[in-house]
Design a protein around this motif. Sequence first.
Motif, PDB file in Angstrom:
ATOM      1  N   PHE A  12       0.746  -1.179  -0.067  1.00  0.00           N
ATOM      2  CA  PHE A  12      -0.070   0.037  -0.008  1.00  0.00           C
ATOM      3  C   PHE A  12       1.032   1.264   0.111  1.00  0.00           C
ATOM      4  N   ASP A  13       0.595   2.266  -0.826  1.00  0.00           N
ATOM      5  CA  ASP A  13       1.454   3.617  -0.897  1.00  0.00           C
ATOM      6  C   ASP A  13       0.450   4.627  -0.397  1.00  0.00           C
TER       7      ASP A  13
ATOM      8  N   LYS B 119       2.397 -17.292  -7.181  1.00  0.00           N
ATOM      9  CA  LYS B 119       2.454 -17.567  -5.745  1.00  0.00           C
ATOM     10  C   LYS B 119       2.457 -16.513  -4.824  1.00  0.00           C
ATOM     11  N   GLU B 120       2.259 -16.406  -3.647  1.00  0.00           N
ATOM     12  CA  GLU B 120       2.194 -15.299  -2.833  1.00  0.00           C
ATOM     13  C   GLU B 120       3.805 -15.123  -2.075  1.00  0.00           C
ATOM     14  N   TYR B 121       4.188 -13.844  -1.961  1.00  0.00           N
ATOM     15  CA  TYR B 121       5.273 -13.577  -1.417  1.00  0.00           C
ATOM     16  C   TYR B 121       5.466 -14.257  -0.041  1.00  0.00           C
TER      17      TYR B 121
ATOM     18  N   LEU C 201      -3.545   0.246  -3.463  1.00  0.00           N
ATOM     19  CA  LEU C 201      -3.281  -1.141  -2.925  1.00  0.00           C
ATOM     20  C   LEU C 201      -2.840  -2.313  -4.048  1.00  0.00           C
ATOM     21  N   GLU C 202      -1.919  -2.841  -4.027  1.00  0.00           N
ATOM     22  CA  GLU C 202      -1.675  -3.899  -4.933  1.00  0.00           C
ATOM     23  C   GLU C 202      -1.377  -5.112  -4.297  1.00  0.00           C
ATOM     24  N   ARG C 203      -1.693  -6.389  -5.184  1.00  0.00           N
ATOM     25  CA  ARG C 203      -1.642  -7.744  -4.640  1.00  0.00           C
ATOM     26  C   ARG C 203      -0.233  -7.952  -4.836  1.00  0.00           C
TER      27      ARG C 203
END
Length: 163
Positions: free
Chosen positions: A126-127, A142-144, A133-135
């Motif tokens: 989130f900036d 895959k997720e970080y 808001l970016e995924r």
Amino acid sequence: MYWHICNSTRLIALDPATLQFSYLPAPEDLPGNYCCYRIGETPEGRLCIVTVEDQVLRLWVRVETSRSNNGWVLKMEMGLSRVYDTVPGLPSDMKARVTNIWVTDIDAGNKRKVFSQMKGYGRYSFDPTTRKLERLVTTGRKEYGDPIWAYFLAWPPAFLAQA
């Protein structure tokens, strides 16, 4: 270097020049139970603490003034409910959101972004400046991982290796 002590009102600080540890008090009015804040730097290089509680992002900056809160000043307070409304499938119920969303890190490289985890919905960047808001997903979808670290300090640091 600073470390967050879970469920504590203090941070651990290491002075790399002297290799001495000390404690630094967190702001007295941090919401919650002191487990959901993270330490980082502002783009200007100031020590800061960020938390997200009850869909509100708060950013404290370390400032030594007589009107500070344990040496911290609340620099930003921003409601995030409309931002969260943009996430497909995220619960709209405030109680469900509060229990499922927490801040995990401050981007050490960008210093403007805050990372958050949404249990069951992934990790996000989130900036606050752009309110974007970016995924966070890899190219393989895959997720970080957990936690997100921007870099690792080589030991000993260069300034100590020369001594």
